[in-house]
Design a protein around this motif. Structure first.
Motif, short mmCIF file in Angstrom:
data_model
loop_
_atom_site.label_atom_id
_atom_site.label_comp_id
_atom_site.label_asym_id
_atom_site.label_seq_id
_atom_site.Cartn_x
_atom_site.Cartn_y
_atom_site.Cartn_z
N TYR A 98 48.05 -31.00 0.02
CA TYR A 98 47.27 -31.29 -0.28
C TYR A 98 46.01 -30.20 -0.37
CZ TYR A 98 42.07 -32.35 -2.39
OH TYR A 98 40.82 -31.98 -2.79
N LEU B 218 52.01 -35.04 4.63
CA LEU B 218 51.34 -34.81 3.61
C LEU B 218 50.06 -35.75 3.45
CD1 LEU B 218 53.89 -34.82 1.23
CD2 LEU B 218 52.96 -33.27 1.66
N CYS C 77 51.14 -33.75 -5.83
CA CYS C 77 51.55 -33.34 -3.93
C CYS C 77 52.71 -33.74 -3.11
CB CYS C 77 50.57 -33.49 -3.11
SG CYS C 77 49.27 -32.61 -3.61
#
Length: 421
Positions: free
Chosen positions: A397, A279, A390
């Motif tokens: 993202y 992430l 997110c």
């Protein structure tokens, strides 16, 4: 281990920690009597005290409040599964103490009692510590200590640069990266311009190639500069001491650079094992430096930061609004994790040349008169809102998706970007 807020505790303990000893104040549940003792900062002493409490209360949960959320004392207490830790901010303890001791007098045994008082009377305002995995706890220390080492190296290269300016300033132009190994290699082999000018051309060419300088024109330019340059002066009263200082600092620079490389290798290994790493690794400008730092800023437990606002406040990115009478003012948030704030601000700066909307956002704030650092903090504030969503939803993202959302809302930010040159 995270437990329910309704958990029943057999006793409550306040600890005021120090390097050599810890003042402890204990109150058994259902009793007003308080017991005080001094615990030496020795593994055996802490272990024996914990085992006594386990036997005394039959392994029932004991709530413990201490003025920090990490450190050797916390690690020692977490070894015992019946302790439930409630970290408390030192400023909270200080302000609570002032409320009952206006003189400002500080006394460690009294502080232990103040911490206990906060735990007993205001436990609903304290968050129980949720221990993270061993990898995450190690990563949290590694990224911060790596940053400290980088700052140490910067201070060291500044000292070397300052000394070289006194007798060999030309070498600073030949090597832009003072942290690269080739810079130290060159100075150790040729400590002055006179030594460098005595070297044969073939020797210099071989040195630069061995130092991964692949451009023939770059090598030629440096060799030509070495041959044509003139010494700044010949005053040995200046050259001798400055050269000696550089020679003393270069080995330290090598050790620091090697240590930082070892830290970075360990960080990369631990970070990539974390389920949320991707992430942050995919974020613009994150890379191997900021992706692990952002990862530990958010942590493993999503209930620790239920909203973006909670993280903005905890990191110090969100300012503080104060009101008194008809007046209101905004100021810097002092009670926060400074390293996390530094992480968000430094990373936000890296996104400006790599994210369309981030650059437009920064430029719009600067156009309105905001200073550089204020514009960066505002950008970091905005990024946290996006990243929190997110992270919470476990969705990577997507820049194009976010731009489409801005366009759909008719965000003024895009209008500013369209009007910018």
């Amino acid at each position: 281990m995270h437990k329910s807020e309704d958990e029943v505790y057999a006793a409550f303990v306040g600890i005021d920690w120090a390097d050599r000893k810890h003042d402890v104040c204990l109150q058994v549940a259902g009793s007003a009597k308080r017991e005080r003792l001094v615990l030496e900062h020795r593994p055996g002493a802490i272990q024996a005290w914990a085992e006594q409490l386990r036997e005394r209360f039959g392994g029932a949960p004991v709530a413990v409040s201490v003025e920090l959320s990490r450190g050797p004392v916390v690690s020692a207490l977490l070894e015992h599964d019946f302790f439930r830790l409630f970290p408390v901010q030192p400023t909270t303890v200080a302000n609570y103490r002032k409320a009952f001791a206006p003189s400002g007098a500080k006394d460690d045994p009294t502080d232990a009692e103040v911490i206990l008082e906060l735990l007993v009377r205001h436990r609903d305002k304290l968050k129980p510590l949720q221990p993270e995995s061993a990898d995450m706890r190690a990563l949290r220390r590694l990224v911060q200590w790596r940053r400290d080492l980088v700052q140490d190296r910067t201070r060291l290269t500044n000292r070397i640069t300052d000394a070289l300016k006194a007798y060999f300033p030309q070498v600073l132009e030949w090597f832009a990266d003072k942290e690269a190994a080739i810079f130290a290699d060159f100075l150790e082999r040729w400590p002055t311009l006179r030594h460098a000018q005595r070297a044969r051309r073939e020797t210099l060419e071989a040195f630069f190639r061995a130092g991964n300088v692949r451009s023939a024109s770059s090598i030629e330019k440096r060799i030509k500069a070495i041959a044509e340059e003139r010494s700044l002066h010949t005053d040995e009263a200046v050259i001798g001491p400055a050269r000696l200082l550089v020679e003393a600092l270069l080995p330290q620079l090598r050790v620091l650079s090697e240590g930082i490389s070892r830290f970075e290798a360990e960080i990369a290994e631990l970070a990539t094992r974390q389920p949320d790493y991707q992430l942050f690794d995919d974020l613009p400008g994150a890379g191997p430096t900021f992706a692990p730092r952002l990862l530990v800023a958010f942590g493993e437990h999503r209930d620790r930061f239920p909203t973006a606002s909670s993280l903005q406040k905890s990191s110090g990115i969100a300012p503080v609004m104060e009101r008194s009478g008809n007046k209101a003012w905004v100021h810097w948030r002092y009670g926060c994790n400074k390293f996390v704030r530094q992480t968000f601000v430094e990373w936000a700066a890296q996104t400006i040349p790599r994210s369309f909307w981030a650059k437009a956002f920064y430029d719009s704030h600067r156009a309105r008169g905001a200073r550089h650092q204020a514009a960066l903090r505002a950008l970091a504030f905005k990024w946290i809102r996006i990243l929190h969503r997110c992270w919470h939803d476990r969705v990577p993202y997507d820049e194009s998706r976010y731009l489409m959302a801005l366009q759909k809302r008719g965000a003024p930010l895009l209008k500013h970007a369209a009007q910018s040159p």
